[in-house]
Each structure stands twice: as structure tokens, then as C-alpha cells.
Design an enzyme around this catalytic site. Structure first.
Site, mmCIF file in Angstrom:
data_model
loop_
_atom_site.group_PDB
_atom_site.id
_atom_site.type_symbol
_atom_site.label_atom_id
_atom_site.label_comp_id
_atom_site.label_asym_id
_atom_site.label_seq_id
_atom_site.Cartn_x
_atom_site.Cartn_y
_atom_site.Cartn_z
ATOM 1 C CG ASP A 17 -77.430 -69.434 -28.501
ATOM 2 O OD1 ASP A 17 -76.673 -70.401 -28.700
ATOM 3 O OD2 ASP A 17 -78.305 -69.419 -27.628
ATOM 4 C CE LYS A 20 -69.969 -67.686 -27.624
ATOM 5 N NZ LYS A 20 -71.425 -67.505 -27.486
ATOM 6 N N GLY A 44 -72.965 -74.622 -29.147
ATOM 7 C CA GLY A 44 -73.193 -75.022 -30.534
ATOM 8 C C GLY A 44 -72.802 -73.880 -31.440
ATOM 9 C CD GLN A 252 -71.579 -72.625 -22.601
ATOM 10 O OE1 GLN A 252 -70.515 -72.637 -22.019
ATOM 11 N NE2 GLN A 252 -71.875 -73.505 -23.503
HETATM 12 P P1 IMP Z 1 -76.104 -75.979 -18.985
HETATM 13 O O1 IMP Z 1 -74.915 -75.229 -19.451
HETATM 14 O O2 IMP Z 1 -76.521 -77.081 -19.916
HETATM 15 O O3 IMP Z 1 -75.986 -76.445 -17.570
HETATM 16 O O4 IMP Z 1 -77.363 -74.973 -18.999
HETATM 17 C C1 IMP Z 1 -77.424 -73.843 -18.117
HETATM 18 C C2 IMP Z 1 -78.060 -72.655 -18.810
HETATM 19 O O5 IMP Z 1 -77.169 -72.177 -19.817
HETATM 20 C C3 IMP Z 1 -79.372 -72.961 -19.531
HETATM 21 O O6 IMP Z 1 -80.220 -71.818 -19.446
HETATM 22 C C4 IMP Z 1 -78.943 -73.161 -20.967
HETATM 23 O O7 IMP Z 1 -79.992 -72.894 -21.876
HETATM 24 C C5 IMP Z 1 -77.832 -72.139 -21.074
HETATM 25 N N1 IMP Z 1 -76.830 -72.472 -22.095
HETATM 26 C C6 IMP Z 1 -75.849 -73.401 -22.027
HETATM 27 N N2 IMP Z 1 -75.113 -73.412 -23.143
HETATM 28 C C7 IMP Z 1 -75.620 -72.457 -23.937
HETATM 29 C C8 IMP Z 1 -75.253 -71.968 -25.227
HETATM 30 O O8 IMP Z 1 -74.298 -72.406 -25.866
HETATM 31 N N3 IMP Z 1 -76.019 -70.959 -25.707
HETATM 32 C C9 IMP Z 1 -77.055 -70.429 -25.011
HETATM 33 N N4 IMP Z 1 -77.417 -70.844 -23.806
HETATM 34 C C10 IMP Z 1 -76.717 -71.851 -23.275
#
Ligand code: IMP
Length: 460
Positions: A17, A20, A44, A252
Site C-alpha cells: 500500500d 505503487k 489494490g 504487495q
Molecule cells: P494474502 O496475500 O491474502 O494471503 O494475505 C497475506 C498477508 O499479506 C496479510 O497480512 C495481508 O493483509 C497482506 N497483504 C496481501 N496483499 C496486500 C496488499 O496489497 N497490501 C497490503 N497488504 C497485503
């Protein structure tokens, strides 16, 4: 890892977040193609263009340029319902998606992946990761198990059915077991009356897991996506071999990296720059530049260590001024000071050649500005480097350097000289400590609310 190629990787330098999407949007102006190489709709991106807000979860941020090739690479995990929803949404707003290409080798997030993600989190209880529950982890697990369904499988219904059948059986069993365990726990906790109702749910076949319905539904997605399905690696080579700029858009961030992040509180892919090669099908020498993106402070969603986290008025200031709510899940983000120990680690891991600092304007009104420059363990040991040991990181206390704050509204600043001296000193300190030049600074959400350091040189 950078070579002499015309590829530019854009990566998150913190916990995600960082903004990017906006950086990709700006750099895409001088690029021919934009490729996503990992992650899925757990990401997102919000882009503000001419006052209009666009939110993307899967489609590369470059889609707003009609002349750019936008690719979803093989390393992405793709939920076709979400992708089609985004395509339809863009079409409704008059955005042409004719340049969207999807790798035939990308893996599909299936309904059972989403169910397993939630069931796994519920089972972990207090130890849960705080995933986005979009099925990311179970989908990458199936890829590694060689039970995954790929985009190309959508194009042959017979193959699709066979592959879903092979993948579905162990999922049904796993979900049944998880449901039985949950009922047991509830019973032990004395929730007997709910047990009966739950039992009938567990025994009834879940309509979301019906083989025939799922096959038909996904084959229909295949028909709709077919015009976009391509050999995206080859398309990248054509651009790179002609010296044309290709942007590899990370989702991410570094500290959520499966190998190098704060495991197990990470995502299930590798968001670092090196993964762009695997997730798009190019070589390390195709990458010429690696741009990291960091906020002027730090945020994290989900569980896991966050040494500089603030649970006070300063954290609230960051949350409110920075509108720190997740694009994907709407969750409040945890906020804290800039962590330079972690940032320096990210710079090295990614082989960063440039840094972008976003949301500098959010720090206005805070004095002093604190930056973490080392950690101290519970036993008093000093860590100048990011500790590899999980339990040290969990209990590490940051030690700060205090820098003077500023109280000016930065949103009108468009050059380095227009920034207050304290803001410039803050940026200099960060760049010096991290060991990488800052090239771009965000001073507001709009596309134009940026300051190019050393000018905007047609970039790179
Ligand atoms: P997952 O990717 O849904 O399996 O989540 C694993 C971890 O990555 C969790 O702590 C999420 O909150 C974090 N996470 C996944 N995608 C994002 C992102 O786009 N921004 C921030 N955190 C993320």
C-alpha cells in the site's frame, strides 16, 4: 540484479500500500508495456486521473493508456470473476481494454481456494495471518502441488473438468475436516445448540463445490477471456529485444515476501524485484532499473511484527490524514514511523536503483519526525540490520533519530526548492541511510501532486 535491459521493476519497499499504482501510472507514460508478475486480487491500486478515481485489483495500472500493452504475467494468480468484473467496469467507463493480455500459464483462483483461505484463517484463530481471504495462499499451494488450474485450461472443457475433478476431491475432504474440527471446538465451548445446525450444513454438499456447475461456469469465463489470452513472456521479449521500456509492476511488498518477509505473516508469492523475471518470463539482464516505493511513514494490514507501530494520537494522525484504509478489504491499516532498518534491507534485497517516497504531505503537522535507525532486543542487544530471527523481530524495540518536522501544506509543491527545508532534510536523511537516491516524492493523491528530484528526465 540489475542489468542493462530496458525493463524497470517497481516494488513495494515496506508492507504494501505504498502507492505503487501511482508510480507505475507516472512511469508508464514513457513505457511501451506494463506487466504484473505476482500476487492476485489481494492487491489494490487506486489511481486518480482527472479527478476520477480508478481502483484495480488485477489489471495492470497502465490500462488507462490506450497505447500500452498491459499484461498479466504467468506468476499472477487470477480470479476470473474479479478480472471480468474489472474489465466490464472499465468498459462501462469508456476505457478500452483491447490491449490487455493474460498469460496462458497464470494460475486460476478457484472457489475452493477462497473457501480454504477463510477456513484456514478461522482454524488458526488468534494465530491467524489476517489474509485478504481472496484464496491467494491455497492457489499458490496448488500450483506448487501441481494441482493448479491454469488460464489455458479454460479453453478446453474436457481438460478443465478433469483437472477440476483431481483438484476438488482433496479440497472437499479438507473442508469437511475443518468443519468437523470447528464443530468439535464449539461443542467443547458449550455451544451445543448450534452444533446440530452446523452438522447439517457440514453434511450437505456445498453447491459452490459442484464439479459440473464449476466446470460450466469456468468454461464460460474462458470464452470471454479468450481474446486476451496470449504468450505474455514472448510479448515481453519482443518489447525488450527492441529496447522498449517494459514496466514490471509489483504487488504487495518486500516485507510480505514469502522468502524474505516477516514469515509466516507474509503473502504466498515473492513480491521482490528478482521475482519479476520468474513471474514474467524474462532474464535478470533484461532489468535495467529497480524503483522501490515507500511511504514517508509506515503502514501494515493484517497481523505480524511491525516494530515502529504507533497506537497513539500520532498513529491516528497518519491513519486519518493518510486515509489508511485497505483498497481490497476496507480494513484500517496499522500506522507507524518510517523504519529505516527495514527500508535499507529492502533496498539491498531488491537491488534498488531509485526510491520513491509517497505521502510526504501526511507528515505535515508532526514534530519531531522520528525514523527508526536500529533495533534493541529484549535482552539489550543492538541490531543495525534487519534481524532474520522471527522472535527477535517480534520483540524488537526501535531506536529513533528525531528530525525537525514541518507544518506547511505541501500539496502545491512541484519542485525540490519549493519543499520546506525540514522536508528536504528528512528526505536527505532517508536517502543517505537507505543508500539509494530518491527520485520522486508524492505530496498529495492526485497524479500531478508529485515532486521529481533532479527533474523529470523523461525518466531513467
Ligand atoms: P494474502 O496475500 O491474502 O494471503 O494475505 C497475506 C498477508 O499479506 C496479510 O497480512 C495481508 O493483509 C497482506 N497483504 C496481501 N496483499 C496486500 C496488499 O496489497 N497490501 C497490503 N497488504 C497485503
Amino acid at each position: 540484479m540489475s542489468g542493462s535491459g530496458s525493463g524497470v521493476v517497481i516494488v513495494g519497499a515496506q508492507w504494501g500500500d505504498e502507492g505503487k499504482g501511482k508510480v507505475v501510472d507516472l512511469l508508464a507514460e514513457q513505457a511501451h508495456a506494463v506487466v504484473r508478475f505476482q500476487g492476485g486480487n489481494n492487491a489494490g491500486h487506486t489511481i486518480v486521473r482527472d479527478g476520477e478515481e480508478f481502483k484495480f485489483h488485477l489489471i495492470p495500472s497502465g490500462i488507462l493508456y490506450p497505447d500500452k500493452l498491459c499484461m498479466i504475467g504467468n506468476g499472477v494468480v487470477l480470479d476470473p470473476r474479479i478480472l471480468l468484473g474489472e474489465i466490464d467496469g472499465l468498459k462501462r467507463r469508456g476505457v478500452d481494454v483491447g490491449n490487455l493480455r493474460i498469460s496462458a500459464n497464470a494460475h486460476l483462483i478457484m472457489p475452493y481456494h477462497v473457501l480454504l483461505d477463510t477456513a484456514g484463517e478461522v482454524k488458526l484463530g488468534k494465530l491467524s495471518i489476517g489474509t485478504t481471504r481472496r484464496g491467494i495462499g491455497p492457489c499458490y499451494a496448488d500450483k506448487a502441488l501441481r494441482l493448479g488450474i491454469r488460464v489455458q485450461d479454460l479453453l478446453d472443457e474436457k481438460i478443465l473438468r478433469k483437472k477440476i475433478m483431481a483438484a476438488l476431491e482433496p479440497k472437499q475432504q479438507a473442508l469437511r475436516e475443518l468443519s468437523v474440527q470447528r464443530r468439535k471446538l464449539r461443542k467443547e465451548a458449550g455451544e451445543g445448540s448450534r452444533e446440530g445446525a452446523d452438522h447439517s450444513i457440514a453434511e450437505a454438499p456445498d453447491p459452490r463445490l459442484d464439479l459440473h456447475a464449476m466446470t460450466e461456469e469456468f468454461a464460460a469465463y474462458g470464452h470471454r477471456l479468450e481474446p486476451h489470452i496470449a504468450d505474455t513472456a514472448k510479448l515481453c521479449w519482443e518489447e525488450l529485444d527492441n529496447g522498449r521500456r517494459v514496466i514490471f509492476e509489483g504487488a504487495q511488498a518486500t516485507l510480505l515476501d514469502l522468502d524474505h518477509g516477516t514469515y509466516p505473516f507474509v503473502t504466498s508469492s515473492n513480491p521482490i524485484a528478482g521475482a519479476a523475471t520468474v513471474g514474467a518470463g524474462v532474464g535478470p539482464s533484461d532489468i535495467g532499473e529497480v524503483w522501490g516505493v515507500a511511504k514517508a511513514y509506515a503502514t501494515r494490514v493484517g497481523a505480524g511484527p511491525f516494530p515502529t507501530e504507533l497506537e497513539d494520537a500520532t498513529g491516528r494522525h497518519m491513519l486519518e490524514r493518510g486515509h489508511e484504509y485497505g483498497t481490497t478489504t476496507g480494513r484500517e491499516r496499522r500506522c507507524g514511523w518510517m523504519d529505516l532498518v527495514a527500508l535499507r534491507y529492502a533496498v539491498r534485497l531488491n537491488g534498488m536503483t531509485a526510491l520513491t517516497i509517497t505521502k510526504l504531505d501526511v507528515l505535515s503537522g508532526l514534530d519531531p519526525l522520528r525514523v527508526a535507525v536500529r533495533y534493541r532486543s529484549r535482552e539489550g542487544a543492538i541490531f543495525d540490520e534487519f534481524p532474520y530471527h522471527q522472535s527477535i523481530l517480534h520483540s524488537a524495540e526501535p531506536e529513533y533519530e528525531d528530525l525537525p518536522g514541518f507544518d506547511t501544506d505541501l500539496s502545491e509543491c512541484r519542485s525540490e526548492a519549493e519543499l520546506p527545508a525540514e522536508a528536504r532534510a528528512y528526505l536527505d536523511f532517508v536517502a543517505e541511510f537507505a543508500g539509494v537516491p530518491i527520485r520522486l516524492v508524492g505530496v498529495g493523491p492526485g497524479r500531478d501532486e508529485v515532486v521529481w528530484i533532479g527533474g523529470n528526465p523523461g525518466v531513467l
